[in-house]
Design a protein around this motif. Structure first.
Motif, PDB file in Angstrom:
ATOM      1  N   VAL A  34      86.072  21.387 -37.135  1.00  0.00           N
ATOM      2  CA  VAL A  34      87.064  22.410 -37.480  1.00  0.00           C
ATOM      3  C   VAL A  34      86.442  23.481 -38.373  1.00  0.00           C
ATOM      4  CG1 VAL A  34      89.207  22.827 -38.739  1.00  0.00           C
ATOM      5  CG2 VAL A  34      89.027  20.863 -37.219  1.00  0.00           C
ATOM      6  N   LEU A  35      85.660  23.049 -39.349  1.00  0.00           N
ATOM      7  CA  LEU A  35      85.003  23.989 -40.259  1.00  0.00           C
ATOM      8  C   LEU A  35      84.107  24.950 -39.488  1.00  0.00           C
ATOM      9  CD1 LEU A  35      84.453  24.759 -43.248  1.00  0.00           C
ATOM     10  CD2 LEU A  35      82.513  23.183 -43.164  1.00  0.00           C
ATOM     11  N   LEU A  36      83.387  24.439 -38.504  1.00  0.00           N
ATOM     12  CA  LEU A  36      82.502  25.281 -37.695  1.00  0.00           C
ATOM     13  C   LEU A  36      83.283  26.348 -36.952  1.00  0.00           C
ATOM     14  CD1 LEU A  36      79.763  25.899 -36.319  1.00  0.00           C
ATOM     15  CD2 LEU A  36      80.341  24.139 -34.636  1.00  0.00           C
ATOM     16  N   VAL A  37      84.369  25.957 -36.302  1.00  0.00           N
ATOM     17  CA  VAL A  37      85.150  26.897 -35.495  1.00  0.00           C
ATOM     18  C   VAL A  37      85.792  27.976 -36.369  1.00  0.00           C
ATOM     19  CG1 VAL A  37      87.192  27.113 -34.025  1.00  0.00           C
ATOM     20  CG2 VAL A  37      85.581  25.246 -33.649  1.00  0.00           C
ATOM     21  N   VAL A  38      86.395  27.553 -37.485  1.00  0.00           N
ATOM     22  CA  VAL A  38      87.104  28.499 -38.345  1.00  0.00           C
ATOM     23  C   VAL A  38      86.120  29.404 -39.078  1.00  0.00           C
ATOM     24  CG1 VAL A  38      88.658  28.703 -40.308  1.00  0.00           C
ATOM     25  CG2 VAL A  38      89.064  26.952 -38.588  1.00  0.00           C
ATOM     26  N   MET A  39      85.029  28.817 -39.573  1.00  0.00           N
ATOM     27  CA  MET A  39      84.059  29.594 -40.333  1.00  0.00           C
ATOM     28  C   MET A  39      83.379  30.646 -39.458  1.00  0.00           C
ATOM     29  SD  MET A  39      80.895  28.141 -42.621  1.00  0.00           S
ATOM     30  CE  MET A  39      79.891  27.791 -41.159  1.00  0.00           C
ATOM     31  N   ASP A  40      83.106  30.313 -38.216  1.00  0.00           N
ATOM     32  CA  ASP A  40      82.454  31.265 -37.321  1.00  0.00           C
ATOM     33  C   ASP A  40      83.338  32.484 -37.063  1.00  0.00           C
ATOM     34  OD1 ASP A  40      79.973  31.414 -35.393  1.00  0.00           O
ATOM     35  OD2 ASP A  40      81.682  32.115 -34.225  1.00  0.00           O
ATOM     36  N   ASN A  41      84.633  32.311 -37.267  1.00  0.00           N
ATOM     37  CA  ASN A  41      85.571  33.411 -37.055  1.00  0.00           C
ATOM     38  C   ASN A  41      85.541  34.430 -38.192  1.00  0.00           C
ATOM     39  OD1 ASN A  41      87.475  34.785 -35.584  1.00  0.00           O
ATOM     40  ND2 ASN A  41      89.169  33.435 -36.088  1.00  0.00           N
ATOM     41  N   THR A  42      84.972  34.039 -39.355  1.00  0.00           N
ATOM     42  CA  THR A  42      84.949  34.939 -40.502  1.00  0.00           C
ATOM     43  C   THR A  42      83.549  35.257 -40.999  1.00  0.00           C
ATOM     44  OG1 THR A  42      85.195  33.046 -42.020  1.00  0.00           O
ATOM     45  CG2 THR A  42      87.204  34.155 -41.295  1.00  0.00           C
ATOM     46  N   ILE A  43      82.573  34.419 -40.691  1.00  0.00           N
ATOM     47  CA  ILE A  43      81.227  34.622 -41.217  1.00  0.00           C
ATOM     48  C   ILE A  43      80.587  35.877 -40.653  1.00  0.00           C
ATOM     49  CG2 ILE A  43      80.019  33.274 -39.450  1.00  0.00           C
ATOM     50  CD1 ILE A  43      78.238  32.161 -41.648  1.00  0.00           C
ATOM     51  N   VAL A  44      80.996  36.271 -39.447  1.00  0.00           N
ATOM     52  CA  VAL A  44      80.387  37.428 -38.799  1.00  0.00           C
ATOM     53  C   VAL A  44      80.826  38.729 -39.460  1.00  0.00           C
ATOM     54  CG1 VAL A  44      80.169  38.670 -36.599  1.00  0.00           C
ATOM     55  CG2 VAL A  44      80.189  36.179 -36.630  1.00  0.00           C
TER      56      VAL A  44
END
Length: 562
Positions: A34-44
């Motif tokens: 879950v952390l991977l999916v959500v974080m990838d949505n904001t890290i960019v």
């Protein structure tokens, strides 16, 4: 009867493989996914300016690097959730994580904008395979356990923390490495999550192989995808343009047809009869409001820190760290409070916290104390989100049979995405529609055309008069003029005018925990329009002075060397 069939879905036996992984390790692996999916949505987001220099593309064009992921992710959540019920949740997780890790690594080698956008679309598809399967797996693994509510609370906490953690990790990486380092980190996290899930998470799926609902899949993808596209394209065309109005109307029509078709399908993608249950509907609405406020709040605070306080992207991310800390601390407790005091009381309290925090946001100015005003406001907002997320999600999932948890999880995830997208659109529109007018009015007595040209931009565009100047002072060829007084006074005026547009009201209707809320009308999502003229030696800092090959004319414009 059809109505009774839709209200009480026929439970199907569930196939469990003999793999008995440790529940704690399984929960850790699922939260990591879950952390991977959500974080990838904001890290960019924090890497957009750096990628603009590296790929020689405008920030407006690069915004599709973010939007492509959001669009494909939101559009495919519903069919992916149903596939996880049919095909197996562990299998969906393994396929999604393997694809995510490989595609993230491939994205790091992109050298053109079209490659980056294409691979981000594929990443969104992989994320859609992962996200619904995580929550449905937790529900099944902890079925009958007294720790189920706590597990759901930790899942909700991970979702919220990941949104705030993405910019922090991205900012740290960009301080020391190139822009593609953010994709390498996501690839490594994906490999670790893949290994943990392969070891600890058991396989669960329905016994009976039903016919897959292809008509419902096409309608859901078209409806949700078109709705999200219309919202994220608002800054390009405008709310009153035929593209946006037509897109929203067409999306609503398609979704209405989808609901009608699903009500008469033997094996629907999602049982629309669930929305007749007050607990399911009120929980869905509360989650939508929570993510509307969450994404909108993060957008406003980011603008406030960077445009008014002069923070860098990394400083802004660190300044919002208290939000993530409070979210992580309160979310696991929220589900336990809901078990003791009831979901209705806890979720309603969370909605009141959201209303209070958004009201406080409208009262801040450029010089208010970080520790005594900003941090308490962030804590109040984080506590409100946490009190809503876990209990509302647990209540929503308790209304569906175990064999349909994947589809119900997909509904929960889709509502989150739509609510978050609307939140950014509304706050961005409010800022970009109010602030330029306020700033232009204050500059009406200034003769310099540079000020008037730049004041017509967005909330942070006033800095583009001379981005190389320190925060609060922007020298021009005609002398140094302080702009912090304009930013301070008119940011306050802007927030004051936003107050009647931002409001959430919770009311308890009856014992079925029906929740109502009033929400401001959608306005717009603000995309960073960086009209920057960058010198090759400037390293992406937005140099606006005369270049080595040109000279500045009397109006402040750079003329080509002849």
């Amino acid at each position: 009867m059809q109505s009774e069939r839709s209200l009480i879905p026929t439970p199907m036996p569930v196939r469990r493989h003999a793999r008995s992984g440790n529940r704690g390790l399984a929960l850790t692996a699922l939260c990591l996914a879950v952390l991977l999916v959500v974080m990838d949505n904001t890290i960019v987001n924090v890497a957009i300016p750096t990628m603009s220099d590296a790929l020689n593309a405008s920030s407006t064009d690069l915004q599709w690097v973010v939007d492509a992921y959001t669009l494909s992710f939101a559009a495919l959540l519903l069919p992916a959730g149903k596939l996880s019920d049919r095909w197996g949740r562990r299998r969906m997780l393994l396929v999604g994580l393997a694809g995510f890790a490989v595609v993230s690594a491939a994205t790091a080698f992109s050298w053109a904008l079209w490659q980056l956008v294409t691979l981000r679309v594929v990443l969104g598809v992989c994320a859609a395979l992962i996200y619904p399967a995580t929550l449905s797996s937790i529900i099944v693994i902890f079925e009958g356990s007294r720790y189920r509510s706590l597990a759901v609370g930790l899942w909700a906490a991970t979702s919220g923390v990941g949104i705030a953690l993405g910019p922090i990790i991205g900012g740290v990486l960009l301080e020391h490495y190139a822009w593609n380092s953010i994709f390498w980190v996501c690839s490594v996290i994906g490999v670790v999550a893949l290994a943990c899930i392969a070891v600890a998470v058991p396989e669960v799926r329905a016994y009976r192989s039903e016919r897959f609902d292809f008509p419902g899949t096409v309608l859901s993808v078209a409806g949700v995808g078109l709705l999200v596209w219309a919202i994220i394209e608002r800054p390009t065309y405008g709310w009153l343009s035929w593209q946006v109005i037509g897109g929203i109307c067409a999306a609503l029509i398609i979704l209405a047809v989808f609901a009608a078709v699903e009500g008469h399908t033997h094996a629907p993608l999602i049982d629309v009869g669930l929305f007749r249950r007050a607990t399911f509907t009120s929980s869905t609405c509360a989650i939508c409001v929570a993510f509307f406020c969450l994404f909108g709040f993060i957008f406003i605070t980011t603008q406030w820190f960077q445009a008014l306080r002069g923070y860098t992207a990394l400083q802004t991310a660190v300044a919002t760290l208290p939000f993530a800390v409070v979210m992580a601390a309160v979310a696991p407790l929220a589900t336990q409070l809901a078990k003791r005091f009831g979901y209705r009381s806890v979720v309603s309290t969370g909605l009141l916290f959201l209303s209070a925090s958004m009201f406080v946001v409208t009262r801040v100015d450029a010089h208010c104390s970080y520790w005594f005003v900003v941090v308490p406001t962030m804590a109040l907002m984080a506590a409100g989100i946490a009190l809503i997320q876990g209990p509302a999600t647990d209540a929503l999932m308790s209304t569906v049979p175990e064999s349909s948890t994947g589809a119900a999880s997909a509904v929960n995830d889709t509502i989150r995405e739509i609510g978050g997208t609307l939140g950014v659109a509304v706050m961005g529109s409010a800022i970009s529609s109010v602030y330029p007018d306020e700033l232009s009015d204050s500059l009406s007595g200034t003769a310099d055309p540079v000020f008037h040209r730049e004041s017509r931009g967005g909330f942070g565009d006033g800095r583009e008069i001379d981005p190389s100047a320190p925060a609060g002072r922007h020298p021009t060829d005609r002398g140094a003029v302080r702009l912090d007084q304009f930013h301070e006074r008119h940011a306050c005026g802007m927030l004051d005018r936003l107050r009647p547009r931002i409001g959430v009201r919770a009311a308890l209707l009856d014992h079925t925990s029906q929740t109502r809320f009033r929400q401001s009308p959608p306005i717009e999502r603000n995309i960073h329009h960086e009209r920057r003229r960058t010198d090759p030696t400037d390293q992406g800092h937005g140099y606006d002075g005369p270049s080595p090959d040109g000279r500045r004319d009397s109006g402040g414009h750079t003329q080509p060397h002849r």
